[in-house]
Design an enzyme around this catalytic site. Structure first.
Site, PDB file in Angstrom:
ATOM      1  N   HIS A 154       0.826  -1.030   0.027  1.00  0.00           N
ATOM      2  CA  HIS A 154      -0.183   0.059   0.221  1.00  0.00           C
ATOM      3  C   HIS A 154       0.837   1.270  -0.103  1.00  0.00           C
ATOM      4  CE1 HIS A 154      -3.709  -2.294   1.484  1.00  0.00           C
ATOM      5  NE2 HIS A 154      -3.968  -2.292   0.269  1.00  0.00           N
ATOM      6  N   ASP A 161       1.048   4.210   1.119  1.00  0.00           N
ATOM      7  CA  ASP A 161       1.473   4.994   2.389  1.00  0.00           C
ATOM      8  C   ASP A 161       2.624   4.369   3.100  1.00  0.00           C
ATOM      9  OD1 ASP A 161      -0.685   3.164   3.124  1.00  0.00           O
ATOM     10  OD2 ASP A 161      -0.723   4.012   4.948  1.00  0.00           O
ATOM     11  N   HIS A 182      -0.373   4.877  13.227  1.00  0.00           N
ATOM     12  CA  HIS A 182      -0.998   4.841  11.817  1.00  0.00           C
ATOM     13  C   HIS A 182      -2.496   5.139  12.042  1.00  0.00           C
ATOM     14  CE1 HIS A 182      -2.741   2.699   8.390  1.00  0.00           C
ATOM     15  NE2 HIS A 182      -1.538   2.626   7.899  1.00  0.00           N
TER      16      HIS A 182
END
Length: 302
Positions: A63, A65, A269
């Site tokens: 992913h 990010d 996160h």
């Protein structure tokens, strides 16, 4: 020294004061980068991280990010004249992506860039050197995803001073005993090392849990860790949304930490929908008291 410096603690969408996931583990004289979200190299500069000391990079999953900052960092290292090899542990698709970007820009690296593939569901040892032992384990996310365990290895044996003196071993030789050497007395008698020392104790351990749903199957990897990082994308009132999106909540992360008997929990996160992070602590600490925000720019000793 064994420590973790937080460079980014946000989830997918950056905010003005929070960046996507990235952390630096310092192990004596080497640095290891965990994930490399957008803007990581700017955070490295801001917090005066010696980028030339980064030897290994660990990317948890594909992913964006968690890896969109990687090509920028690799290019900067090249422009600054790096010649030392750099190893990247990541899902195999990442090598193709980075190589395509290098090829399209006509970039020829001055250093060796090695990719070590993390295949789906693999678990076990991936790196061991004189100071550090790194293992990986699968976490439960929407795509193949990994957590990492970093253990600072103790090499020196534990001396039993009274026993050593009983065998008339001079104190000047004690350091050699701790390194595993035997000792020969003047009368020719051989004193075996394990007569006067004990094996090294367990080393300090940091466990990084990347994106994951709440999963008690992670407990064997977490048990007894000195420091544990676990994602808390949402506060607990959104636990259903967290489950749907394969993420965790504040209370869930704290519950795992309490059950696993870790010494300290870092949470991060965070979803960009939250402007204040204090509520995450207010939910986590009643479940596991020794919880802290993985605050950007802060270094935590393991």
């Amino acid at each position: 020294m064994f420590s973790v410096t937080i460079l980014g603690n946000n989830s997918a969408i950056p905010t003005l004061d929070r960046h996507p996931t990235a952390q630096v583990v310092t192990c004596n004289d080497q640095l290891l980068l965990i994930d490399c979200g957008e803007g990581t190299q700017l955070q490295i500069t801001k917090y005066k991280i010696r980028r030339s000391k980064i030897r290994y990079i660990f990317i948890s999953h594909m992913h964006g990010d968690h890896y969109f900052g990687l090509i920028g960092l690799v290019n900067t290292l090249n422009l600054m004249g790096r010649t030392e090899p750099l190893s990247i542990y990541a899902p195999p698709e990442l090598e193709q992506i980075i190589q395509l970007q290098l090829d399209c820009s006509g970039t020829i690296l001055k250093f060796e860039l090695s990719f070590i593939p993390l295949l789906p569901d693999y678990q076990g040892l991936i790196l061991e050197d004189k100071d550090l032992r790194v293992t990986c384990f699968p976490t439960q996310h929407r795509i193949s995803c990994f957590g990492f365990s970093f253990e600072l290895q103790k090499r020196k044996r534990k001396l039993i001073p009274d026993q050593a003196r009983a065998y008339e071993i001079p104190a000047a030789y004690f350091s050699r005993l701790q390194e595993g050497a035997d000792y020969q007395r003047k009368d020719g008698t051989q004193v075996k090392n394990d007569w006067v020392t004990l094996p090294p104790g367990p080393g300090k351990r940091y466990v990084y849990c990347a994106d994951t749903i709440y999963d008690v199957n992670l407990l064997p990897w977490l048990e007894g860790a000195d420091l544990m990082y676990h994602e808390t994308t949402y506060l607990h009132d959104l636990h259903e949304r967290a489950a749907e999106r394969y993420h965790s909540t504040s209370v869930q992360a704290a519950s795992l930490a309490a059950t696993a008997g870790v010494k300290k929990l870092l949470i991060g996160h965070f979803s960009s929908k939250y402007t204040e992070l204090q509520p995450f602590l207010e939910e986590s600490r009643p479940v596991f008291a020794n919880t802290d925000i993985a605050e950007e720019g802060v270094t935590f000793l393991v």
